[in-house]
Design a protein around this motif. Structure first.
Motif, PDB file in Angstrom:
ATOM      1  N   ALA A 150       0.838  -1.206   0.000  1.00  0.00           N
ATOM      2  CA  ALA A 150       0.000   0.000   0.000  1.00  0.00           C
ATOM      3  C   ALA A 150       0.873   1.256   0.000  1.00  0.00           C
ATOM      4  O   ALA A 150       0.567   2.240  -0.679  1.00  0.00           O
ATOM      5  N   ALA A 151       1.962   1.221   0.759  1.00  0.00           N
ATOM      6  CA  ALA A 151       2.865   2.379   0.795  1.00  0.00           C
ATOM      7  C   ALA A 151       3.428   2.650  -0.596  1.00  0.00           C
ATOM      8  O   ALA A 151       3.451   3.800  -1.061  1.00  0.00           O
ATOM      9  N   ALA A 152       3.869   1.603  -1.272  1.00  0.00           N
ATOM     10  CA  ALA A 152       4.447   1.773  -2.609  1.00  0.00           C
ATOM     11  C   ALA A 152       3.399   2.265  -3.598  1.00  0.00           C
ATOM     12  O   ALA A 152       3.665   3.147  -4.426  1.00  0.00           O
ATOM     13  N   PHE A 153       2.194   1.726  -3.501  1.00  0.00           N
ATOM     14  CA  PHE A 153       1.094   2.146  -4.377  1.00  0.00           C
ATOM     15  C   PHE A 153       0.789   3.637  -4.189  1.00  0.00           C
ATOM     16  O   PHE A 153       0.694   4.400  -5.158  1.00  0.00           O
ATOM     17  N   ASN A 154       0.682   4.043  -2.924  1.00  0.00           N
ATOM     18  CA  ASN A 154       0.340   5.440  -2.638  1.00  0.00           C
ATOM     19  C   ASN A 154       1.477   6.386  -2.990  1.00  0.00           C
ATOM     20  O   ASN A 154       1.242   7.488  -3.496  1.00  0.00           O
ATOM     21  N   ALA A 155       2.707   5.986  -2.728  1.00  0.00           N
ATOM     22  CA  ALA A 155       3.856   6.840  -3.061  1.00  0.00           C
ATOM     23  C   ALA A 155       3.949   7.043  -4.569  1.00  0.00           C
ATOM     24  O   ALA A 155       4.271   8.139  -5.045  1.00  0.00           O
ATOM     25  N   ASN A 156       3.642   6.010  -5.298  1.00  0.00           N
ATOM     26  CA  ASN A 156       3.685   6.116  -6.760  1.00  0.00           C
ATOM     27  C   ASN A 156       2.655   7.132  -7.271  1.00  0.00           C
ATOM     28  O   ASN A 156       2.943   7.922  -8.177  1.00  0.00           O
ATOM     29  N   ILE A 157       1.480   7.125  -6.663  1.00  0.00           N
ATOM     30  CA  ILE A 157       0.450   8.095  -7.055  1.00  0.00           C
ATOM     31  C   ILE A 157       0.924   9.514  -6.752  1.00  0.00           C
ATOM     32  O   ILE A 157       0.846  10.411  -7.598  1.00  0.00           O
TER      33      ILE A 157
END
Ligand code: ASC
Length: 130
Positions: A40-47
């Protein structure tokens, strides 16, 4: 790029709002308020990283008025300083994206701190009080 000043204001406010929402989800993990979820952290950081440069395309001359907004005149009077504050935020978000890709919580925590400071620095100088 924008037909009317209000279009630019809406656009930049929308971009910041979405960024704040997704950054907030990572910050909550960094602060231990929600369980750490590396994916989730990686997904959100990418956004956040994908959006980072967008609001700064919407601060053209004449976009100070048209809709209620908190942009201070200093944005246009001290344009170089504003640009550098924006560049700093984009760079810090790049570091957060890289940290989140590694899945290392300590690295994410450090990068969240850097991003938060870059948000705050710009708000202090360039965002009016409510
Ligand atoms: C956030 C958010 C900001 C920054 C700032 C950090 O989550 O929406 O504007 O962090 O509060 O000081």
């Amino acid at each position: 790029q924008f037909q009317k000043p209000e279009d630019a204001i809406k656009y930049r406010q929308g971009a910041f709002t979405v960024m704040a929402s997704h950054f907030g989800r990572i910050a909550a993990m960094a602060q231990g308020k929600v369980p750490f979820d590396a994916k989730a952290a990686a997904f959100n950081a990418n956004i956040v990283n994908d959006l980072a440069a967008l609001p700064f395309t919407a601060f053209g001359e004449g976009t100070d008025k048209g809709l209620p907004n908190r942009a201070k005149p200093e944005i246009w009077k001290e344009a170089a300083k504003f640009k550098s504050a924006g560049d700093k935020m984009v760079a810090e978000i790049g570091k957060l994206d890289a940290a989140a890709k590694t899945g290392n919580l300590d690295a994410i925590k450090a990068a969240v701190g850097g991003v938060g400071q870059s948000c705050k620095a710009c708000h202090d100088d360039f965002r009016a009080e409510k």
